[in-house]
Write an enzyme that holds these catalytic residues in place. Structure first.
Site, short mmCIF file in Angstrom:
data_model
loop_
_atom_site.label_atom_id
_atom_site.label_comp_id
_atom_site.label_asym_id
_atom_site.label_seq_id
_atom_site.Cartn_x
_atom_site.Cartn_y
_atom_site.Cartn_z
N LYS A 9 -7.97 -7.38 5.81
CA LYS A 9 -7.13 -7.36 4.61
C LYS A 9 -7.80 -8.21 3.53
O LYS A 9 -8.01 -9.41 3.73
CB LYS A 9 -5.73 -7.91 4.91
CG LYS A 9 -4.78 -7.80 3.73
CD LYS A 9 -3.42 -8.35 4.06
CE LYS A 9 -2.46 -8.12 2.89
NZ LYS A 9 -2.92 -8.74 1.63
N PHE A 48 -11.49 1.98 0.02
CA PHE A 48 -10.99 2.34 1.34
C PHE A 48 -10.32 3.70 1.39
O PHE A 48 -9.85 4.12 2.44
CB PHE A 48 -10.01 1.28 1.86
CG PHE A 48 -9.01 0.81 0.84
CD1 PHE A 48 -7.99 1.62 0.39
CD2 PHE A 48 -9.10 -0.48 0.33
CE1 PHE A 48 -7.07 1.18 -0.54
CE2 PHE A 48 -8.18 -0.94 -0.59
CZ PHE A 48 -7.16 -0.12 -1.03
N ARG A 105 5.37 3.58 0.22
CA ARG A 105 5.28 2.68 1.38
C ARG A 105 5.48 3.49 2.65
O ARG A 105 6.42 4.27 2.76
CB ARG A 105 6.31 1.56 1.26
CG ARG A 105 5.91 0.29 2.00
CD ARG A 105 6.74 -0.89 1.57
NE ARG A 105 6.50 -1.30 0.20
CZ ARG A 105 5.48 -2.07 -0.17
NH1 ARG A 105 4.59 -2.48 0.72
NH2 ARG A 105 5.34 -2.41 -1.43
N LYS A 112 0.07 -3.90 7.66
CA LYS A 112 -0.68 -5.15 7.51
C LYS A 112 -0.23 -6.12 8.60
O LYS A 112 0.96 -6.25 8.89
CB LYS A 112 -0.47 -5.75 6.12
CG LYS A 112 0.96 -6.00 5.71
CD LYS A 112 1.01 -6.51 4.27
CE LYS A 112 2.45 -6.71 3.79
NZ LYS A 112 2.53 -7.16 2.38
#
Length: 281
Positions: A49, A121, A191, A197
């Protein structure tokens, strides 16, 4: 190639357009949910992250996730590939404040930008699931031969024990945590559980709705920020505010990132502390 923001402002003024006309609609992007501590990593590709600024390349312009144009120097954008990219501008672990100071300048300082990397990414125009899109992304990044453009490394992790070892390794090196993206996920927006995460400390964002004056040694300065979450909940944030911010508080309406350990039954953060003012939102 795209004009710098200052040139665009001049052009907008000449046409009688307000500066706000430079803001496009917020792009549709994928946002992460929080992973359970015992998540099984088998269906996921795992990456570090990054503590960076989200940056969307549409083939012509680089934009914040808010839709605003990022005033990046021509040296960076001129060599980006023509395909759309999604990633983060990154200066290194623990250097978000320095990064924000660079990217928020209306007129970019080329020498400062040379230290940044554009860590991508996602390839929104590529076909297939996430694993296939990542393979295509690596090809596009390799073909670009851009010294500041990198494809974020995605790896498979064997089991839960290996995932925890990788998390400890990243944290020991000064990183924030891990991202887990389902390798079979189609291109998604909003979302989603397709992107998770994994962090020892959680974070979230909220909007400043009021300034609370300080007392005692903080008399005449900011004592706390009153924040409102996207769900409409309000709470006060005083822990972790730097002295410079207490002297010159961020404006009402600005977005703040805060860290916390857990949520109360009412949905409010426990042990919340200030992290940063998000200039990119």
């Amino acid at each position: 190639m795209p004009l710098h923001r200052r040139q665009l402002l001049v052009a907008a003024a000449g046409l009688g357009l307000p500066p706000s006309s430079l803001r496009a609609a917020p792009p549709a992007i994928l946002l992460a949910r929080v992973a359970a501590p015992d998540i099984d990593p088998a269906p996921y590709l795992v990456s570090e992250k990054l503590d960076g600024v989200r940056a969307l390349w549409d083939g012509r312009e680089l934009r914040f996730r808010s839709g605003r144009t990022i005033p990046a120097p021509e040296a960076l954008v001129a060599r980006l590939p023509p395909q759309p990219l999604d990633g983060e501008l990154w200066l290194g672990r623990g250097r978000f404040d320095a990064l924000a100071a660079i990217v928020r300048k209306a007129v970019p300082v080329a020498a400062e930008w040379q230290a940044l990397r554009y860590m991508v990414f996602e390839a929104p125009a590529a076909a297939g699931d996430f694993a296939q899109r990542h393979a295509q992304l690596q090809q596009w990044v390799g073909a670009a031969r851009h010294p500041q453009l990198y494809a974020v490394e995605q790896t498979r992790v064997a089991d839960r024990a290996a995932l925890q070892r990788e998390l400890r390794r990243v944290l020991a090196a000064g990183g924030e945590g891990l991202m887990l993206h389902r390798n079979d996920a189609p291109l998604l927006h909003g979302r989603s559980d397709a992107l998770l995460k994994l962090k020892p400390v959680l974070d979230a964002e909220a909007q400043i709705v009021a300034h609370v004056g300080g007392r005692g040694r903080l008399a005449g300065q900011l004592g706390a920020l009153e924040l409102q979450t996207p769900q409409g909940l309000r709470f006060r944030l005083g822990s972790g505010l730097p002295d410079a911010l207490r002297r010159e508080p961020p404006p009402l309406g600005a977005t703040v990132t805060y860290a916390y350990r857990a949520l109360t039954p009412a949905g409010l953060p426990r042990f919340a502390s200030f992290v940063a003012v998000r200039e990119d939102l």
